[in-house]
Motif scaffolding. Sequence first.
Motif, mmCIF file in Angstrom:
data_model
loop_
_atom_site.group_PDB
_atom_site.id
_atom_site.type_symbol
_atom_site.label_atom_id
_atom_site.label_comp_id
_atom_site.label_asym_id
_atom_site.label_seq_id
_atom_site.Cartn_x
_atom_site.Cartn_y
_atom_site.Cartn_z
ATOM 1 N N GLN A 1 0.826 -1.209 0.000
ATOM 2 C CA GLN A 1 0.000 0.000 0.000
ATOM 3 C C GLN A 1 0.864 1.263 0.000
ATOM 4 O OE1 GLN A 1 -2.586 -0.478 3.368
ATOM 5 N NE2 GLN A 1 -4.199 -1.424 2.140
ATOM 6 N N CYS B 1 3.873 1.554 -1.260
ATOM 7 C CA CYS B 1 4.446 1.683 -2.605
ATOM 8 C C CYS B 1 3.418 2.231 -3.578
ATOM 9 C CB CYS B 1 4.974 0.333 -3.083
ATOM 10 S SG CYS B 1 6.439 -0.232 -2.218
ATOM 11 N N ARG B 2 2.190 1.741 -3.481
ATOM 12 C CA ARG B 2 1.129 2.208 -4.373
ATOM 13 C C ARG B 2 0.834 3.683 -4.134
ATOM 14 N NH1 ARG B 2 -3.997 -1.242 -4.062
ATOM 15 N NH2 ARG B 2 -2.602 -2.705 -5.085
ATOM 16 N N ASP C 1 3.589 5.702 -5.728
ATOM 17 C CA ASP C 1 3.450 5.715 -7.183
ATOM 18 C C ASP C 1 2.316 6.645 -7.623
ATOM 19 O OD1 ASP C 1 5.525 3.927 -7.347
ATOM 20 O OD2 ASP C 1 4.244 2.164 -7.674
ATOM 21 N N GLU C 2 1.195 6.608 -6.891
ATOM 22 C CA GLU C 2 0.069 7.479 -7.232
ATOM 23 C C GLU C 2 0.444 8.944 -7.032
ATOM 24 O OE1 GLU C 2 -3.209 6.162 -4.899
ATOM 25 O OE2 GLU C 2 -3.596 4.421 -6.166
#
Length: 85
Positions: A36, A38-39, A42-43
Amino acid sequence: MEKMKIQLLLFLLFLLWAVGFLSPCYIMLWAISILQQCRQRDEAAALAATQFAVVLLSGQPRGVQFTIASAAPATPAAPASVDHV
């Protein structure tokens, strides 16, 4: 004495079972939280890149604009009078 050994053995078996059950749960939760994070990073990077692209493509002139100040300095406004009661 024999009864205490049996109780100790049952307690140790319970602890072993608890560790065997809880450690995989902990590892899965740890992995999910890492994914989560990392996501979200990235977002955030994708959002920043999109905002940068929108600024570049917004039709604003790309050159740097300069404003030349007038030679006469601006006169400050007169202070307001205060009535003391």
